[in-house]
Write a protein that holds these residues in place. Structure first.
Motif, mmCIF file in Angstrom:
data_model
loop_
_atom_site.group_PDB
_atom_site.id
_atom_site.type_symbol
_atom_site.label_atom_id
_atom_site.label_comp_id
_atom_site.label_asym_id
_atom_site.label_seq_id
_atom_site.Cartn_x
_atom_site.Cartn_y
_atom_site.Cartn_z
ATOM 1 N N GLU A 94 -1.512 -1.580 -5.986
ATOM 2 C CA GLU A 94 -1.222 -2.790 -6.751
ATOM 3 C C GLU A 94 -2.460 -3.462 -7.329
ATOM 4 O O GLU A 94 -2.498 -3.794 -8.512
ATOM 5 C CB GLU A 94 -0.449 -3.792 -5.890
ATOM 6 C CG GLU A 94 0.979 -3.377 -5.650
ATOM 7 C CD GLU A 94 1.748 -4.382 -4.809
ATOM 8 O OE1 GLU A 94 1.469 -5.598 -4.904
ATOM 9 O OE2 GLU A 94 2.637 -3.943 -4.068
ATOM 10 N N LYS A 104 0.617 -7.703 -13.054
ATOM 11 C CA LYS A 104 1.041 -7.305 -11.718
ATOM 12 C C LYS A 104 1.878 -6.031 -11.767
ATOM 13 O O LYS A 104 2.768 -5.898 -12.604
ATOM 14 C CB LYS A 104 1.853 -8.436 -11.086
ATOM 15 C CG LYS A 104 2.233 -8.221 -9.649
ATOM 16 C CD LYS A 104 3.025 -9.420 -9.134
ATOM 17 C CE LYS A 104 3.417 -9.267 -7.701
ATOM 18 N NZ LYS A 104 4.418 -8.263 -7.441
ATOM 19 N N LYS A 105 1.581 -5.114 -10.863
ATOM 20 C CA LYS A 105 2.349 -3.876 -10.797
ATOM 21 C C LYS A 105 3.757 -4.168 -10.275
ATOM 22 O O LYS A 105 3.958 -4.957 -9.367
ATOM 23 C CB LYS A 105 1.661 -2.858 -9.876
ATOM 24 C CG LYS A 105 2.350 -1.508 -9.873
ATOM 25 C CD LYS A 105 1.614 -0.496 -9.015
ATOM 26 C CE LYS A 105 2.334 0.841 -9.055
ATOM 27 N NZ LYS A 105 1.701 1.809 -8.153
ATOM 28 N N ASN A 107 7.485 -3.161 -8.576
ATOM 29 C CA ASN A 107 7.940 -2.364 -7.440
ATOM 30 C C ASN A 107 8.818 -1.214 -7.914
ATOM 31 O O ASN A 107 9.310 -1.212 -9.038
ATOM 32 C CB ASN A 107 8.732 -3.239 -6.457
ATOM 33 C CG ASN A 107 7.867 -4.303 -5.848
ATOM 34 O OD1 ASN A 107 6.735 -4.049 -5.453
ATOM 35 N ND2 ASN A 107 8.386 -5.514 -5.786
ATOM 36 N N LYS A 108 9.068 -0.272 -7.031
ATOM 37 C CA LYS A 108 9.851 0.909 -7.393
ATOM 38 C C LYS A 108 11.303 0.588 -7.720
ATOM 39 O O LYS A 108 11.959 1.342 -8.418
ATOM 40 C CB LYS A 108 9.771 1.969 -6.294
ATOM 41 C CG LYS A 108 8.407 2.623 -6.250
ATOM 42 C CD LYS A 108 8.400 3.860 -5.413
ATOM 43 C CE LYS A 108 7.035 4.531 -5.551
ATOM 44 N NZ LYS A 108 7.022 5.875 -5.036
ATOM 45 N N ASP A 109 11.816 -0.553 -7.255
ATOM 46 C CA ASP A 109 13.206 -0.896 -7.563
ATOM 47 C C ASP A 109 13.326 -2.019 -8.591
ATOM 48 O O ASP A 109 14.428 -2.448 -8.912
ATOM 49 C CB ASP A 109 13.984 -1.224 -6.297
ATOM 50 C CG ASP A 109 13.420 -2.425 -5.553
ATOM 51 O OD1 ASP A 109 12.273 -2.831 -5.834
ATOM 52 O OD2 ASP A 109 14.121 -2.954 -4.675
ATOM 53 N N ASP A 110 12.200 -2.486 -9.140
ATOM 54 C CA ASP A 110 12.243 -3.511 -10.192
ATOM 55 C C ASP A 110 12.764 -2.901 -11.490
ATOM 56 O O ASP A 110 12.602 -1.706 -11.733
ATOM 57 C CB ASP A 110 10.850 -4.080 -10.453
ATOM 58 C CG ASP A 110 10.372 -4.991 -9.333
ATOM 59 O OD1 ASP A 110 11.203 -5.409 -8.504
ATOM 60 O OD2 ASP A 110 9.157 -5.277 -9.293
ATOM 61 N N TYR A 134 10.772 5.747 -8.813
ATOM 62 C CA TYR A 134 11.133 4.452 -9.385
ATOM 63 C C TYR A 134 12.617 4.481 -9.758
ATOM 64 O O TYR A 134 13.039 5.308 -10.554
ATOM 65 C CB TYR A 134 10.264 4.138 -10.610
ATOM 66 C CG TYR A 134 8.857 3.752 -10.235
ATOM 67 C CD1 TYR A 134 8.497 2.409 -10.101
ATOM 68 C CD2 TYR A 134 7.896 4.714 -9.972
ATOM 69 C CE1 TYR A 134 7.210 2.045 -9.728
ATOM 70 C CE2 TYR A 134 6.609 4.368 -9.603
ATOM 71 C CZ TYR A 134 6.276 3.033 -9.481
ATOM 72 O OH TYR A 134 5.000 2.679 -9.104
#
Length: 153
Positions: A94, A104-105, A107-110, A134
């Motif tokens: 991150e 900002k990086k 998340n895999k479920d965003d 992802y």
């Protein structure tokens, strides 16, 4: 004696019927992400326009075009991560991601939507992200050309 055609056609028809429901179910499932909202993996201009109008901060819009293309115009609220860097970017921790790309990086479920000029590179970015786990990624397949044409109307 029956002809080959009279024997083969019913057999092929039966075989295709046997597998068709599974194929259609697989196609329908491929159209949706694993997020609870079950949104389509393909994004429309109307969705992009709505996200911009609402200033939806929960959706990250990623432009994967080259810097020269982005300089000519970009979809409002989008962030830039060139396709050439996408695999590396998605694998970065991150803090390193934020230092390198300036945001900002996710998340895999965003929910993340990729776009490019015409949809080919954004499709590749989408595929890379899916391969890396992802689950909330989507693709604006019309991309910049679609957005530019429709937003001028």
């Amino acid at each position: 004696m029956p002809s080959f055609t009279s024997l083969a056609i019913p057999a092929l028809y039966q075989t295709s019927r046997q597998f068709a429901p599974r194929s259609m179910a697989a196609l329908r499932q491929a159209q949706f992400s694993s997020k609870a909202s079950q949104k389509s993996e393909i994004v429309t201009f109307e969705e992009i326009d709505s996200l911009i109008q609402e200033k939806d901060k929960n959706v990250v819009l990623i432009d994967v075009r080259d810097a020269g293309e982005v300089a000519q115009g970009a979809i409002p609220t989008s962030r830039h991560v060139p396709l050439a860097n996408i695999q590396e970017a998605l694998s970065l921790p991150e803090k390193e991601f934020e230092q390198r790309f300036g945001f900002k990086k996710f998340n895999k479920d965003d929910e993340v939507i990729f776009y490019c000029r015409s949809g080919r590179r954004s499709g590749m970015a989408f595929d890379y992200a899916k391969q890396l786990g992802y689950t909330g990624v989507r693709n604006y397949s019309g991309s910049w050309l679609d957005y530019e044409a429709k937003s001028k109307k």
